[in-house]
Motif scaffolding. Structure first.
Motif: not given
Lengths: 120, 116
Positions: A2-29
């Motif tokens: 996968t050239a550009v991959s993100q995790t997680p694909k789905y995220l369900v959470t409550q108001m007020g929480n803190d969350k992170s989404i990660k992204c990685e690319q292996n294209l050398g961009h």
């Protein structure tokens, strides 16, 4: 691979929480982006980093904080989540931050598959 | 700002040629015109890019008149799998130049529906 991959694909959470989404690319961009696509399908750019340097910050609440530890990674951290933050977040990358006129290439954006965030 | 205007939706049938037009009356000298395709639950995918006249690749053609105030994406002999949202972007994608994020701004796109 996968050239550009993100995790997680789905995220369900409550108001007020803190969350992170990660992204990685292996294209050398050099350049990476975060986009937000809301329920009306409007796709809006949020941030862009070029070689770990922030180059675009499009009027996004400061609850959103991107971090780029290296040019292959761009993470998005969201504090104090609100209902209106529910959306699909797309990560993208491009070879350079510009397009053909100066950079001799199309400036094509390569997108990940998106991370669907649902805030309850 | 080089804003774009596209039809919200279009319908066509398998085997037909489909032309989607994008208006960009305020296009600037350095601006390129880029089209992306997005399927449900996927990120957009680059289709074609042009500056003037005609550009063709294995997927589509892009027609740009001399005044560059509009552009037309042409999809030859569409199939059901071409059902998607198509976005037209205009800009130089160079944030340093003061053009901001124009070339990175997706509008609402055109929802193309292909029927059997």
């Amino acid at each position: 691979d996968t050239a550009v991959s993100q995790t997680p694909k789905y995220l369900v959470t409550q108001m007020g929480n803190d969350k992170s989404i990660k992204c990685e690319q292996n294209l050398g961009h050099d350049t990476m982006y975060w986009y937000k696509q809301d329920s009306k399908k409007f796709l809006k750019i949020m941030f862009s980093y070029n070689n770990k340097e922030l180059i675009i910050n499009e009027t996004v609440p400061n609850r959103f904080s991107p971090k780029s530890p290296d040019k292959a990674h761009l993470n998005l951290h969201i504090n104090s989540l609100e209902l209106g933050d529910s959306a699909v977040y797309f990560c993208a990358s491009s070879l350079h931050p510009g397009t053909g006129v100066l950079f001799g290439n199309t400036g094509e954006l390569f997108f990940g598959e998106g991370s669907r965030l649902t805030v309850l | 700002l080089a804003k774009t205007t596209q039809p919200i939706s279009m319908d066509s049938y398998e085997g037909q040629e489909v032309n989607i037009t994008c208006s960009h009356n305020n296009i600037a000298t350095n601006d390129y015109i880029t089209w992306y395709q997005q399927f449900p639950s996927q990120g957009p995918r680059f289709i074609i890019q042009g500056y003037k006249t005609k550009v063709t690749n294995e997927v589509a053609s892009l027609f740009i008149p001399a005044d560059r105030k509009s552009s037309t994406l042409s999809l030859p002999r569409v199939s059901l799998s071409d059902t998607a949202v198509y976005y037209c972007l205009v800009g130089d994608q160079i944030p340093y130049s003061g053009g901001g994020a124009d070339g990175l701004t997706f509008g609402k796109g055109t929802h193309l529906i292909i029927q059997p």
